[in-house]
Write a protein that holds these residues in place. Structure first.
Motif, PDB file in Angstrom:
ATOM      1  N   ALA A  24      11.391 -31.394  10.994  1.00  0.00           N
ATOM      2  CA  ALA A  24      10.104 -31.569  10.307  1.00  0.00           C
ATOM      3  C   ALA A  24       9.607 -33.000  10.513  1.00  0.00           C
ATOM      4  CB  ALA A  24      10.228 -31.266   8.823  1.00  0.00           C
ATOM      5  N   ARG A  25       8.310 -33.123  10.656  1.00  0.00           N
ATOM      6  CA  ARG A  25       7.680 -34.418  10.886  1.00  0.00           C
ATOM      7  C   ARG A  25       7.155 -35.018   9.585  1.00  0.00           C
ATOM      8  NH1 ARG A  25       2.909 -36.746  12.553  1.00  0.00           N
ATOM      9  NH2 ARG A  25       3.121 -38.070  14.382  1.00  0.00           N
ATOM     10  N   SER A  26       7.061 -34.199   8.564  1.00  0.00           N
ATOM     11  CA  SER A  26       6.485 -34.635   7.289  1.00  0.00           C
ATOM     12  C   SER A  26       7.400 -35.633   6.584  1.00  0.00           C
ATOM     13  CB  SER A  26       6.255 -33.420   6.389  1.00  0.00           C
ATOM     14  OG  SER A  26       7.469 -32.733   6.167  1.00  0.00           O
ATOM     15  N   VAL A  27       6.781 -36.404   5.691  1.00  0.00           N
ATOM     16  CA  VAL A  27       7.551 -37.324   4.858  1.00  0.00           C
ATOM     17  C   VAL A  27       7.481 -36.818   3.425  1.00  0.00           C
ATOM     18  CG1 VAL A  27       7.283 -39.357   6.310  1.00  0.00           C
ATOM     19  CG2 VAL A  27       5.544 -38.876   4.600  1.00  0.00           C
ATOM     20  N   PRO A  28       8.474 -37.126   2.620  1.00  0.00           N
ATOM     21  CA  PRO A  28       9.627 -37.940   2.971  1.00  0.00           C
ATOM     22  C   PRO A  28      10.673 -37.148   3.753  1.00  0.00           C
ATOM     23  CG  PRO A  28       9.851 -37.182   0.716  1.00  0.00           C
ATOM     24  CD  PRO A  28       8.504 -36.713   1.207  1.00  0.00           C
ATOM     25  N   ARG A  29      11.508 -37.882   4.414  1.00  0.00           N
ATOM     26  CA  ARG A  29      12.739 -37.366   5.010  1.00  0.00           C
ATOM     27  C   ARG A  29      13.836 -38.156   4.320  1.00  0.00           C
ATOM     28  NH1 ARG A  29      12.733 -32.832   6.977  1.00  0.00           N
ATOM     29  NH2 ARG A  29      11.195 -32.735   5.376  1.00  0.00           N
ATOM     30  N   ILE A  30      14.676 -37.479   3.578  1.00  0.00           N
ATOM     31  CA  ILE A  30      15.728 -38.148   2.803  1.00  0.00           C
ATOM     32  C   ILE A  30      17.081 -37.811   3.420  1.00  0.00           C
ATOM     33  CG2 ILE A  30      16.816 -38.376   0.528  1.00  0.00           C
ATOM     34  CD1 ILE A  30      14.088 -37.446  -0.671  1.00  0.00           C
ATOM     35  N   PHE A  31      17.837 -38.863   3.715  1.00  0.00           N
ATOM     36  CA  PHE A  31      19.163 -38.709   4.313  1.00  0.00           C
ATOM     37  C   PHE A  31      20.220 -39.190   3.336  1.00  0.00           C
ATOM     38  CE2 PHE A  31      16.228 -39.133   7.797  1.00  0.00           C
ATOM     39  CZ  PHE A  31      16.698 -38.272   8.778  1.00  0.00           C
ATOM     40  N   ILE A  32      21.279 -38.426   3.227  1.00  0.00           N
ATOM     41  CA  ILE A  32      22.454 -38.842   2.464  1.00  0.00           C
ATOM     42  C   ILE A  32      23.642 -38.734   3.402  1.00  0.00           C
ATOM     43  CG2 ILE A  32      23.963 -38.387   0.490  1.00  0.00           C
ATOM     44  CD1 ILE A  32      21.538 -37.228  -0.967  1.00  0.00           C
ATOM     45  N   LYS A  33      24.281 -39.875   3.614  1.00  0.00           N
ATOM     46  CA  LYS A  33      25.447 -39.953   4.495  1.00  0.00           C
ATOM     47  C   LYS A  33      25.121 -39.373   5.876  1.00  0.00           C
ATOM     48  CE  LYS A  33      30.421 -39.596   3.869  1.00  0.00           C
ATOM     49  NZ  LYS A  33      31.474 -38.946   3.114  1.00  0.00           N
ATOM     50  N   GLY A  34      23.916 -39.703   6.375  1.00  0.00           N
ATOM     51  CA  GLY A  34      23.514 -39.291   7.719  1.00  0.00           C
ATOM     52  C   GLY A  34      22.928 -37.904   7.839  1.00  0.00           C
ATOM     53  N   GLU A  35      22.963 -37.139   6.765  1.00  0.00           N
ATOM     54  CA  GLU A  35      22.454 -35.763   6.807  1.00  0.00           C
ATOM     55  C   GLU A  35      21.121 -35.685   6.066  1.00  0.00           C
ATOM     56  OE1 GLU A  35      23.492 -31.341   5.045  1.00  0.00           O
ATOM     57  OE2 GLU A  35      25.051 -32.868   5.005  1.00  0.00           O
ATOM     58  N   CYS A  36      20.135 -35.079   6.715  1.00  0.00           N
ATOM     59  CA  CYS A  36      18.832 -34.931   6.066  1.00  0.00           C
ATOM     60  C   CYS A  36      18.908 -33.802   5.045  1.00  0.00           C
ATOM     61  CB  CYS A  36      17.748 -34.632   7.097  1.00  0.00           C
ATOM     62  SG  CYS A  36      16.107 -34.522   6.363  1.00  0.00           S
ATOM     63  N   ILE A  37      18.565 -34.126   3.802  1.00  0.00           N
ATOM     64  CA  ILE A  37      18.561 -33.103   2.753  1.00  0.00           C
ATOM     65  C   ILE A  37      17.170 -32.510   2.564  1.00  0.00           C
ATOM     66  CG2 ILE A  37      20.533 -34.142   1.558  1.00  0.00           C
ATOM     67  CD1 ILE A  37      18.363 -34.933  -0.666  1.00  0.00           C
ATOM     68  N   GLY A  38      16.187 -33.031   3.321  1.00  0.00           N
ATOM     69  CA  GLY A  38      14.826 -32.520   3.220  1.00  0.00           C
ATOM     70  C   GLY A  38      13.905 -33.577   2.653  1.00  0.00           C
ATOM     71  N   GLY A  39      12.930 -33.115   1.859  1.00  0.00           N
ATOM     72  CA  GLY A  39      11.932 -34.008   1.293  1.00  0.00           C
ATOM     73  C   GLY A  39      11.998 -34.073  -0.218  1.00  0.00           C
ATOM     74  N   GLY A  40      10.858 -34.382  -0.836  1.00  0.00           N
ATOM     75  CA  GLY A  40      10.796 -34.557  -2.279  1.00  0.00           C
ATOM     76  C   GLY A  40      11.147 -33.307  -3.062  1.00  0.00           C
ATOM     77  N   SER A  41      10.604 -32.167  -2.633  1.00  0.00           N
ATOM     78  CA  SER A  41      10.876 -30.904  -3.338  1.00  0.00           C
ATOM     79  C   SER A  41      12.349 -30.532  -3.252  1.00  0.00           C
ATOM     80  CB  SER A  41      10.032 -29.768  -2.752  1.00  0.00           C
ATOM     81  OG  SER A  41       8.664 -30.069  -2.859  1.00  0.00           O
ATOM     82  N   GLU A  42      12.934 -30.725  -2.068  1.00  0.00           N
ATOM     83  CA  GLU A  42      14.354 -30.403  -1.889  1.00  0.00           C
ATOM     84  C   GLU A  42      15.239 -31.340  -2.700  1.00  0.00           C
ATOM     85  OE1 GLU A  42      12.129 -28.807   1.606  1.00  0.00           O
ATOM     86  OE2 GLU A  42      12.133 -30.747   0.606  1.00  0.00           O
ATOM     87  N   ALA A  43      14.854 -32.618  -2.768  1.00  0.00           N
ATOM     88  CA  ALA A  43      15.626 -33.573  -3.571  1.00  0.00           C
ATOM     89  C   ALA A  43      15.560 -33.198  -5.045  1.00  0.00           C
ATOM     90  CB  ALA A  43      15.101 -34.995  -3.360  1.00  0.00           C
ATOM     91  N   ASP A  75      23.600 -30.631  -7.252  1.00  0.00           N
ATOM     92  CA  ASP A  75      24.082 -30.880  -5.894  1.00  0.00           C
ATOM     93  C   ASP A  75      23.792 -32.319  -5.448  1.00  0.00           C
ATOM     94  OD1 ASP A  75      25.266 -29.954  -3.402  1.00  0.00           O
ATOM     95  OD2 ASP A  75      23.241 -30.092  -2.564  1.00  0.00           O
ATOM     96  N   LEU A  76      22.662 -32.855  -5.865  1.00  0.00           N
ATOM     97  CA  LEU A  76      22.300 -34.216  -5.443  1.00  0.00           C
ATOM     98  C   LEU A  76      23.321 -35.220  -5.949  1.00  0.00           C
ATOM     99  CD1 LEU A  76      20.308 -36.048  -3.961  1.00  0.00           C
ATOM    100  CD2 LEU A  76      19.011 -36.214  -6.083  1.00  0.00           C
ATOM    101  N   GLU A  77      23.695 -35.111  -7.214  1.00  0.00           N
ATOM    102  CA  GLU A  77      24.687 -36.036  -7.776  1.00  0.00           C
ATOM    103  C   GLU A  77      26.003 -35.944  -7.017  1.00  0.00           C
ATOM    104  OE1 GLU A  77      26.546 -37.439 -12.056  1.00  0.00           O
ATOM    105  OE2 GLU A  77      25.472 -35.534 -11.956  1.00  0.00           O
ATOM    106  N   LYS A  78      26.433 -34.726  -6.693  1.00  0.00           N
ATOM    107  CA  LYS A  78      27.678 -34.541  -5.926  1.00  0.00           C
ATOM    108  C   LYS A  78      27.582 -35.212  -4.562  1.00  0.00           C
ATOM    109  CE  LYS A  78      28.805 -30.074  -7.930  1.00  0.00           C
ATOM    110  NZ  LYS A  78      28.380 -28.700  -7.765  1.00  0.00           N
ATOM    111  N   ARG A  79      26.439 -35.010  -3.889  1.00  0.00           N
ATOM    112  CA  ARG A  79      26.242 -35.613  -2.563  1.00  0.00           C
ATOM    113  C   ARG A  79      26.225 -37.141  -2.643  1.00  0.00           C
ATOM    114  NH1 ARG A  79      23.368 -32.641   1.758  1.00  0.00           N
ATOM    115  NH2 ARG A  79      23.403 -30.430   1.267  1.00  0.00           N
ATOM    116  N   LEU A  80      25.560 -37.671  -3.647  1.00  0.00           N
ATOM    117  CA  LEU A  80      25.486 -39.130  -3.795  1.00  0.00           C
ATOM    118  C   LEU A  80      26.864 -39.719  -4.081  1.00  0.00           C
ATOM    119  CD1 LEU A  80      22.162 -39.431  -5.817  1.00  0.00           C
ATOM    120  CD2 LEU A  80      22.519 -40.080  -3.432  1.00  0.00           C
ATOM    121  N   LYS A  81      27.643 -39.049  -4.912  1.00  0.00           N
ATOM    122  CA  LYS A  81      29.012 -39.518  -5.206  1.00  0.00           C
ATOM    123  C   LYS A  81      29.862 -39.440  -3.950  1.00  0.00           C
ATOM    124  CE  LYS A  81      29.290 -38.682 -10.158  1.00  0.00           C
ATOM    125  NZ  LYS A  81      29.736 -37.797 -11.231  1.00  0.00           N
TER     126      LYS A  81
END
Length: 106
Positions: A68-87, A95-101
């Motif tokens: 996807a070319r749209s922003v935002p593009r959010i990466f956690i530990k090198g993996e794109c989790i998507g954009g604002g809605s997905e975050a 799931d976000l807290e688990k990924r961040l930890k």
């Protein structure tokens, strides 16, 4: 440094990296969700591209890298989790807290 090399360096350097535009409502949503976790500054990089001369090239590279070319593009530990809605959805599910930890960001 090429756009690809610059983006990959940032994606790999920061546990949480976000490509954003300052006026984008979905970017604001993503920032608001991330802010809840008090991620230390050395673990979070938000790159505002609206005034970047390579904005189009950055977005073109994001399409190649994430589909996807749209922003935002959010990466956690090198993996794109998507954009604002997905975050926001990942935040709601826990799931976000688990990924961040797991990424050592919190």
């Amino acid at each position: 440094m090429s756009v690809k090399d610059r983006m990959e360096q940032l994606i790999n350097e920061y546990p949480v990296f976000m490509v954003s535009k300052s006026y984008c409502p979905y970017c604001s949503m993503g920032k608001k969700v991330l802010k809840k976790y008090n991620i230390p500054q050395d673990k979070l990089k938000i790159m505002e591209i609206d005034n970047d001369p390579n904005m189009d090239k950055i977005q073109d590279y994001m399409r190649k890298r994430t589909g996807a070319r749209s922003v935002p593009r959010i990466f956690i530990k090198g993996e794109c989790i998507g954009g604002g809605s997905e975050a926001a959805a990942a935040d709601n599910s826990g799931d976000l807290e688990k990924r961040l930890k797991s990424a050592g960001a919190i």
